[in-house]
Design an enzyme around this catalytic site. Sequence first.
Site, PDB file in Angstrom:
ATOM      1  N   ASP A   1       0.499  -0.965   0.191  1.00 54.57           N
ATOM      2  CA  ASP A   1       0.232  -0.375  -0.109  1.00 54.57           C
ATOM      3  C   ASP A   1       0.438   0.925   0.268  1.00 54.57           C
ATOM      4  OD1 ASP A   1      -2.296   1.763   0.509  1.00 54.57           O
ATOM      5  OD2 ASP A   1      -2.958  -0.245   1.218  1.00 54.57           O
TER       6      ASP A   1
ATOM      7  N   HIS B   1      -4.000   5.752   3.411  1.00 56.29           N
ATOM      8  CA  HIS B   1      -4.058   4.699   2.691  1.00 56.29           C
ATOM      9  C   HIS B   1      -3.023   3.641   3.597  1.00 56.29           C
ATOM     10  CE1 HIS B   1      -6.210   2.011  -0.327  1.00 56.29           C
ATOM     11  NE2 HIS B   1      -6.840   2.803  -0.172  1.00 56.29           N
TER      12      HIS B   1
ATOM     13  N   SER C   1     -11.169  -0.550  -0.513  1.00 54.24           N
ATOM     14  CA  SER C   1      -9.688  -0.780   0.242  1.00 54.24           C
ATOM     15  C   SER C   1     -10.192  -0.834   1.725  1.00 54.24           C
ATOM     16  CB  SER C   1      -8.924   0.388  -0.704  1.00 54.24           C
ATOM     17  OG  SER C   1      -8.707   0.969  -1.128  1.00 54.24           O
TER      18      SER C   1
END
Length: 803
Positions: A144, A221, A556
């Site tokens: 990620d 994220h 996600s």
Amino acid sequence: MATNFQCFWGLLLLISLYVIHSSPTPHVYIVYLGRKCHDDPKLTSKHHVQLLSSVFSSEEDAKQSMLYSYKHSFSGFSTILNSSQAAVLAKRKEVISLFKSKMMHSHTTRSWDFLGLSLTNTYKHHTTPLQLAYGHDIIVGIIDSGVWPESDSFKEEPGMKPIPSRWRGECERGEKFNPKKDCNRKLIGARYYSGGFEAEYGSLLERNISEYRSARDFAGHGTHTASTAAGSIAKGASFQGLAKGIARGGAPRARVAVYKACWGYELICSDADVLKAFDDALWDGVDVISASFGRNPPFDGLFNYSSAIGSFHAMQVGVTVVLSAGNSGPTPGLVSNVQPWAISVAASSIDRTYPTRIVVEGNYVVVGESFSFIDKPITKRLVIPTNYFSDSICNESSALINMTRPGRVLLCFSDTGGVSITFGDAVRAALKIKASALIFAEPVPRPEGPDLIPTIRIDFIQGDQLRKYQQTFTDGIPKVKIGPTKAVIRKSVAPRVAYFSSRGPSSIEPDILKPDISAPGLNILAAWPTKTPPIPGNGIIDDNRTVEWNFQSGTSMSCPHVSGIVALLKSAHPNWSPAALRSALMTTAYTRDNSLDEILSDGSPTKVSDPFDIGAGHVDPVRAMDPGLVYDMKTSDHILFLCNLGYTQEQIQVLLLPCPSPDLIRCPKSRKPNFNLNYPSITVSNLRSTVTIKRTVRNVGPCKCALYFSSVVEPNGVQVVVWPKVLFFSWFREEVTYHVTLIPRKKSQGRYDFGEIVWSDYSSHKVTSPLVVRVNTFDTTSTTSAAHEEDDDDDDDQLISEA
Ligand SMILES: *[C@@H]1O[C@H](CO)[C@@H](O)[C@H](O)[C@H]1NC(C)=O
Ligand SMILES: *[C@@H]1O[C@H](CO)[C@@H](O)[C@H](O)[C@H]1NC(C)=O
Ligand SMILES: *[C@@H]1O[C@H](CO)[C@@H](O)[C@H](O)[C@H]1NC(C)=O
Ligand SMILES: *[C@@H]1O[C@H](CO)[C@@H](O)[C@H](O)[C@H]1NC(C)=O
Ligand SMILES: *[C@@H]1O[C@H](CO)[C@@H](O)[C@H](O)[C@H]1NC(C)=O
Ligand SMILES: *[C@@H]1O[C@H](CO)[C@@H](O)[C@H](O)[C@H]1NC(C)=O
């Protein structure tokens, strides 16, 4: 998302970057060579340089243009080539696939969509004993945007056991990342990969892209997904006071290893970087890989994608790869990450809402939903742009907005007389007049926290009532009182499939159901870098709030929920294969919500969900621990799958471990549909006449003797015969095969119908498989297709190497 103005800016940026870099000549290519045959990675690399030298004038030039050599877990390299060099290399017989490294995007909606819920109440079943008992021996790899190591989610808990000795990974030094300080027994690995990104967009330093040249997370994220999968228990989590509680990952005792391959606020992940992350992660010794990005269809072949290649080699060494299904819903057929050796996760809601009262002139009450923490009620005058003049709609350039005084509450409609207003338009308008709050009316309220200004979502009916009240109010401008906001749990119907969640069928192999399963992905509260604003790069104003926890939505976010659960399962069942673990998740998933009705699927319109929305259903971690039976898969199953997709024996041979191969692979003479793959769901996408499908289940229950009885829900117009009707097991891990005969009983053309097959031992085990059938008995034009006729030549299905 069409209404997402933030994406618009991202897109604009991408387009401009693309224009700068789209010269017709060199490009980053991936040259994929299959399994790795040398134990010494140096030899594998040497071979790569030799191969690459064949299209360069010297070995020196070849080395210069080499980006990465994939040499630990599989073989291949990424390199900068021009099209003629690529064409020459692609013809080499050892090259399985050669493709341009493309940029993928993370599957987050970037916080502008939907209402969300706190991680602390993510599952009704997420009971403490289960979570705490397991996981310390499991390593979860997260590919990620990196990690914010200071977050409480990555603190080492007192008494944490030493790092498993098999761990070979590293904590790499880099910009604002100090291995001694930032890694510990919780965060055990941190690597970063920027070669593919920089080859495309220029050096991070030269282009002055604000990022950290290290595993430190810039976009937020990666911190969010890692803490969702395996964050430590952290007290006092909330988003600016909202949703206060304890945050923890699915497997709070598991170890975290981050592989940063996604860059910038745009979260761009290059195939070349992602493949290197897989190469290292598998070598390092992770048990589960969680990756929340992917590419949208159309797909050109399964081995032309980094996540498909990486997950194939992961499967062979027993590592489960969990991927996001994508945020391209509710349009059908856009599900991503469809390879049958990984798990593709859809997103759904949880049962936490944020009701907020709007009281007009002290007597008229509307209850909307807010994602902004309004602790003290706001009392201000209400202004509403009406649709009598085209320029009085809710956007920053409308006349009404220009004339409105600061401090008011602005009511905007998502559609005004056929002119659609995005949420971004409304926010900009509200910011322009310095409104104290925004009320946004839309057909289906989809609160999208976190907000830049206090925002309350209501539906059109409520909006119309407010408008009528305001228009008939004769005593000046009415006053409204808003708030406070409360978080309420167990007062709403959940789960519901999120409208953005990508839907099946799979475009690459419609006979394999995708997505596989659904998990919470709607406004999930998880860790966030304190240096990253909650709405990064929003394109409206500089959001300079500092938060330690943030709400995010997208597949996600659902993907790491499943990764955490897989870590728990794997800890309890260390010898189960990735296919067996996925089977346990799928056959125990539920399809009823907390009102015991069928789970709904948000879309246009909202409807009862089907397997294309939620796969086998919503994940149930407790039941998955003891599934009773599992549908496992062997290498031979995957070989047959690839043969049926048209890959040649030679291509398949070099994908497979061990090396050298003990037997030669032989594909059957004719290609068959892939519904016989021993998948925990059954899909027949083109049922023309009677077919019989085979499945094999293994007893993994606590008793060696077990008796399972079948029951069937028939898809409309399809007769289903399961034989035998009873499965008898008499030893541990015994495998038994059963058959399902599907007989079309209607004239139909291309519509899908849904049913299920359940095996129950009438005690604690109920093993459910969705059954998806598309009857195609109308079409008489294609007389040559014998593909789906009954398969009476059973031998043909056998692989010679197995015989
Ligand atoms: C591609 O690169 C090779 C080696 O540098 C060179 O010989 C060839 O002319 C190039 N072809 C094109 C079309 O640019
Ligand atoms: C890079 O960005 C920083 C801050 O945004 C700025 O101060 C600096 O001048 C920039 N450097 C270059 C070379 O553009
Ligand atoms: C991979 O993509 C290339 C084009 O980039 C295509 O020519 C090739 O057929 C694809 N390979 C596979 C195995 O699908
Ligand atoms: C505002 O809406 C009007 C009418 O649809 C449109 O002409 C104008 O371009 C919009 N302004 C902005 C900034 O989007
Ligand atoms: C509103 O103000 C903007 C500048 O802030 C201006 O461009 C626009 O023309 C104004 N609109 C009207 C209808 O006056
Ligand atoms: C950001 O900070 C500046 C200066 O501290 C302040 O004036 C501004 O209101 C802040 N913006 C937001 C959205 O909080």
